[in-house]
Write a protein that holds these residues in place. Structure first.
Motif, PDB file in Angstrom:
ATOM      1  N   MET A   1       0.836  -1.209   0.000  1.00 19.88           N
ATOM      2  CA  MET A   1       0.000   0.000   0.000  1.00 19.88           C
ATOM      3  C   MET A   1       0.869   1.256   0.000  1.00 19.88           C
ATOM      4  N   GLU A   2       0.371   2.279  -0.662  1.00 16.24           N
ATOM      5  CA  GLU A   2       1.089   3.544  -0.763  1.00 16.24           C
ATOM      6  C   GLU A   2       1.031   4.304   0.559  1.00 16.24           C
ATOM      7  N   THR A   3       2.162   4.936   0.907  1.00 17.42           N
ATOM      8  CA  THR A   3       2.184   5.801   2.092  1.00 17.42           C
ATOM      9  C   THR A   3       1.488   7.104   1.756  1.00 17.42           C
ATOM     10  N   ILE A   4       0.434   7.414   2.507  1.00 17.12           N
ATOM     11  CA  ILE A   4      -0.371   8.601   2.210  1.00 17.12           C
ATOM     12  C   ILE A   4       0.044   9.798   3.065  1.00 17.12           C
ATOM     13  N   LEU A   5       0.649   9.513   4.235  1.00 18.04           N
ATOM     14  CA  LEU A   5       1.085  10.571   5.143  1.00 18.04           C
ATOM     15  C   LEU A   5       2.353  10.117   5.851  1.00 18.04           C
ATOM     16  N   SER A   6       3.335  10.995   5.915  1.00 13.09           N
ATOM     17  CA  SER A   6       4.559  10.655   6.647  1.00 13.09           C
ATOM     18  C   SER A   6       5.177  11.914   7.234  1.00 13.09           C
ATOM     19  N   THR A   7       5.890  11.734   8.333  1.00 12.47           N
ATOM     20  CA  THR A   7       6.651  12.830   8.924  1.00 12.47           C
ATOM     21  C   THR A   7       8.097  12.386   9.087  1.00 12.47           C
ATOM     22  N   THR A   8       8.990  13.353   9.021  1.00 11.35           N
ATOM     23  CA  THR A   8      10.419  13.079   9.188  1.00 11.35           C
ATOM     24  C   THR A   8      10.965  13.968  10.293  1.00 11.35           C
ATOM     25  N   LYS A   9      11.339  13.351  11.407  1.00  7.93           N
ATOM     26  CA  LYS A   9      11.906  14.061  12.558  1.00  7.93           C
ATOM     27  C   LYS A   9      11.075  15.280  12.937  1.00  7.93           C
ATOM     28  N   LEU A  10       9.776  15.092  12.989  1.00  4.70           N
ATOM     29  CA  LEU A  10       8.861  16.184  13.298  1.00  4.70           C
ATOM     30  C   LEU A  10       8.967  16.563  14.772  1.00  4.70           C
ATOM     31  N   SER A  11       9.224  17.827  15.054  1.00  2.00           N
ATOM     32  CA  SER A  11       9.423  18.291  16.425  1.00  2.00           C
ATOM     33  C   SER A  11       8.710  19.620  16.648  1.00  2.00           C
ATOM     34  N   LYS A  12       8.276  19.829  17.894  1.00  2.00           N
ATOM     35  CA  LYS A  12       7.669  21.104  18.259  1.00  2.00           C
ATOM     36  C   LYS A  12       8.102  21.494  19.663  1.00  2.00           C
ATOM     37  N   ARG A  13       8.645  22.697  19.771  1.00  2.00           N
ATOM     38  CA  ARG A  13       9.096  23.226  21.052  1.00  2.00           C
ATOM     39  C   ARG A  13       8.240  24.435  21.434  1.00  2.00           C
ATOM     40  N   TYR A  14       7.784  24.432  22.683  1.00  2.00           N
ATOM     41  CA  TYR A  14       7.124  25.598  23.257  1.00  2.00           C
ATOM     42  C   TYR A  14       8.003  26.104  24.393  1.00  2.00           C
ATOM     43  N   GLY A  15       8.685  27.225  24.171  1.00  2.00           N
ATOM     44  CA  GLY A  15       9.624  27.725  25.179  1.00  2.00           C
ATOM     45  C   GLY A  15      10.738  26.709  25.401  1.00  2.00           C
ATOM     46  N   ASP A  16      10.900  26.292  26.650  1.00  2.00           N
ATOM     47  CA  ASP A  16      11.936  25.308  26.963  1.00  2.00           C
ATOM     48  C   ASP A  16      11.429  23.872  26.845  1.00  2.00           C
ATOM     49  N   ALA A  17      10.141  23.702  26.600  1.00  2.00           N
ATOM     50  CA  ALA A  17       9.548  22.355  26.575  1.00  2.00           C
ATOM     51  C   ALA A  17       9.456  21.833  25.151  1.00  2.00           C
ATOM     52  N   LEU A  18      10.074  20.683  24.916  1.00  2.00           N
ATOM     53  CA  LEU A  18       9.995  20.015  23.619  1.00  2.00           C
ATOM     54  C   LEU A  18       8.829  19.027  23.683  1.00  2.00           C
ATOM     55  N   ARG A  19       7.692  19.400  23.098  1.00  2.00           N
ATOM     56  CA  ARG A  19       6.458  18.613  23.239  1.00  2.00           C
ATOM     57  C   ARG A  19       6.411  17.424  22.287  1.00  2.00           C
ATOM     58  N   VAL A  20       7.000  17.587  21.094  1.00  2.00           N
ATOM     59  CA  VAL A  20       7.068  16.503  20.111  1.00  2.00           C
ATOM     60  C   VAL A  20       8.525  16.385  19.681  1.00  2.00           C
ATOM     61  N   LYS A  21       9.066  15.172  19.739  1.00  2.08           N
ATOM     62  CA  LYS A  21      10.515  14.991  19.576  1.00  2.08           C
ATOM     63  C   LYS A  21      10.831  14.027  18.439  1.00  2.08           C
ATOM     64  N   GLU A  22      11.146  14.591  17.281  1.00  2.00           N
ATOM     65  CA  GLU A  22      11.621  13.837  16.120  1.00  2.00           C
ATOM     66  C   GLU A  22      10.740  12.625  15.813  1.00  2.00           C
ATOM     67  N   VAL A  23       9.448  12.886  15.660  1.00  2.00           N
ATOM     68  CA  VAL A  23       8.483  11.813  15.379  1.00  2.00           C
ATOM     69  C   VAL A  23       8.504  11.472  13.891  1.00  2.00           C
ATOM     70  N   ASN A  24       8.690  10.198  13.600  1.00  2.00           N
ATOM     71  CA  ASN A  24       8.603   9.680  12.233  1.00  2.00           C
ATOM     72  C   ASN A  24       7.339   8.832  12.128  1.00  2.00           C
ATOM     73  N   LEU A  25       6.317   9.419  11.561  1.00  2.00           N
ATOM     74  CA  LEU A  25       5.009   8.779  11.500  1.00  2.00           C
ATOM     75  C   LEU A  25       4.737   8.369  10.060  1.00  2.00           C
ATOM     76  N   SER A  26       4.147   7.193   9.870  1.00  2.00           N
ATOM     77  CA  SER A  26       3.878   6.696   8.520  1.00  2.00           C
ATOM     78  C   SER A  26       2.506   6.050   8.480  1.00  2.00           C
ATOM     79  N   VAL A  27       1.619   6.604   7.649  1.00  2.22           N
ATOM     80  CA  VAL A  27       0.254   6.093   7.508  1.00  2.22           C
ATOM     81  C   VAL A  27       0.048   5.673   6.064  1.00  2.22           C
ATOM     82  N   ARG A  28      -0.374   4.423   5.890  1.00  5.31           N
ATOM     83  CA  ARG A  28      -0.576   3.896   4.534  1.00  5.31           C
ATOM     84  C   ARG A  28      -2.032   4.015   4.104  1.00  5.31           C
TER      85      ARG A  28
END
Length: 303
Positions: free
Chosen positions: A1-28
C-alpha cells in the motif's frame, strides 16, 4: 500500500519544553491508524502540525507525496478533520451548520445529506445544535469532517466524553469508512480498548517520543503470553522448579513464567507431580493492549 502521510523528525518546542521529539510517523492508504498516548503525550500537537494549524519547530510533513507547507491548499482540500472538539453554531440547526461548512469548503450541496446519513443525523437535522446530546454533537463534527468525502480523515479523540453506546456508534461508523468510501483514517485516542477493536496499525507516543509504530498484529505478537501455575504449596513448588532449571516469579499466590514452550510446561508439571506437589491450575495469560501500553508509557520502554 502507498504511504499517504509521513513525517520526518517532526518536532515542536514551546519555550523550553519540547512537546514533540523527532516523530517519524507513517500512515498507509486504506488504514485505520490508531495514534495512542496518555493525555499530554503530544498527540494533539502532532495532529495540528499535520494540518498546518501549528508550525513545526523542525522536521517535515508529507501528505499525498507532497510537502505540506509548499502545497498547503491542495493537501488540505483532500483532508477532513475533527480536532479536540466539534465547532458549531449552537443557535443554528444541524443542517444550517452543515451548509456553512459546505460553502466554506466549496463542495456540492448533495454531500450534506449523504454525510448526515452516514452519521445517522438525517432525522435530527432541523433541530438546534445546542439541544443536541454530546454524542449527537460529536457525530455532527464527524459529518462536517466528512463533507468533502476526503481521502484522509484525521480525528482527535472522537469518542471523548461519550457513554458506552455512543462510543460503540462512533466505532462502527469509523470502521465502515475505509471500505465504503476509500478513506484513510488517522485516529488519536487514549482509550486503548477502542483502538484495539478498530485500528489496523498503531503508533504509541509518550512525552513526545514515538515508542512503537506498526501493525496492531505485530504489537500483539510482541506480547508474549505468560504461564501461570498455582499449586497447593507454591514455595515448595518454586524450589522444585528452580532445581529443574526454571525461574518463576511469584504474583498473587501463583508462580509466573514469562516465556515457556508447551514442552517446558509439561516438564514443569511432571517435576511438580514427581515431588507430590498438587497442581491446581495451569493457565496461559496474554497481556491486553492496555497492559502493553502501560508497560511502554509507564516504564519508558520501547519495542
Amino acid at each position: 500500500m502507498e504511504t499517504i502521510l509521513s513525517t520526518t523528525k517532526l518536532s515542536k518546542r514551546y519555550g523550553d519544553a519540547l512537546r514533540v521529539k523527532e516523530v517519524n510517523l507513517s500512515v498507509r492508504e486504506g488504514e485505520i491508524y490508531g495514534f495512542l498516548g496518555p493525555n499530554g503525550a503530544g498527540k494533539s500537537t502532532t495532529l495540528k502540525m499535520l494540518l498546518g494549524l501549528v508550525r513545526p519547530t523542525s522536521g517535515q510533513v508529507q501528505v499525498f507525496g507532497k510537502e505540506l507547507q509548499a502545497n498547503r491548499r491542495f493537501v488540505l482540500s483532500q483532508i477532513g478533520s475533527l480536532i479536540e472538539s466539534p465547532s458549531y453554531y449552537g443557535h443554528l440547526t444541524g443542517l444550517e451548520n452543515m451548509r456553512v461548512v459546505q460553502k466554506l469548503r466549496d463542495v456540492p450541496a448533495k454531500n450534506i445529506e449523504e454525510a448526515l446519513k452516514i452519521v445517522r443525523l438525517e432525522k435530527q437535522k432541523e433541530k438546534q445544535v445546542e439541544k443536541y446530546s454530546l454524542g449527537m454533537k460529536q457525530r455532527l463534527g464527524i459529518a462536517m469532517a466528512l463533507l468533502s468525502f476526503p481521502k484522509l480523515l484525521i480525528l482527535d479523540e472522537p469518542t471523548n466524553g461519550l457513554d458506552p453506546a455512543g462510543i460503540g456508534e462512533i466505532r462502527e461508523l469509523i470502521k465502515a469508512l475505509p471500505q465504503q468510501y476509500g478513506m484513510t483514517i488517522l485516529l488519536s485516542s487514549h482509550l486503548l480498548s477502542e483502538i484495539d477493536q478498530i485500528a489496523t496499525s498503531v503508533g504509541i507516543i509518550n512525552h513526545g517520543h514515538m515508542l512503537f509504530q506498526g501493525k496492531l498484529s505485530e504489537l500483539h505478537q510482541k506480547n508474549q503470553p505468560r504461564i501461570i501455575i498455582k499449586t497447593t504449596d507454591n514455595r515448595a513448588a518454586r524450589d522444585v522448579l528452580m532445581r529443574a532449571g526454571f525461574f518463576p516469579g511469584v504474583e498473587e499466590g501463583a508462580l509466573v513464567f514469562e516465556k515457556l514452550a508447551d514442552g517446558q510446561v509439561a516438564q514443569a508439571n511432571r517435576s511438580l507431580l514427581a515431588e507430590h506437589i498438587d497442581v491446581l491450575r495451569i493457565e496461559e495469560q496474554k497481556r491486553s493492549l492496555e497492559d502493553m501500553f502501560l508497560k511502554l508509557t509507564g516504564g519508558g520502554e520501547s519495542l
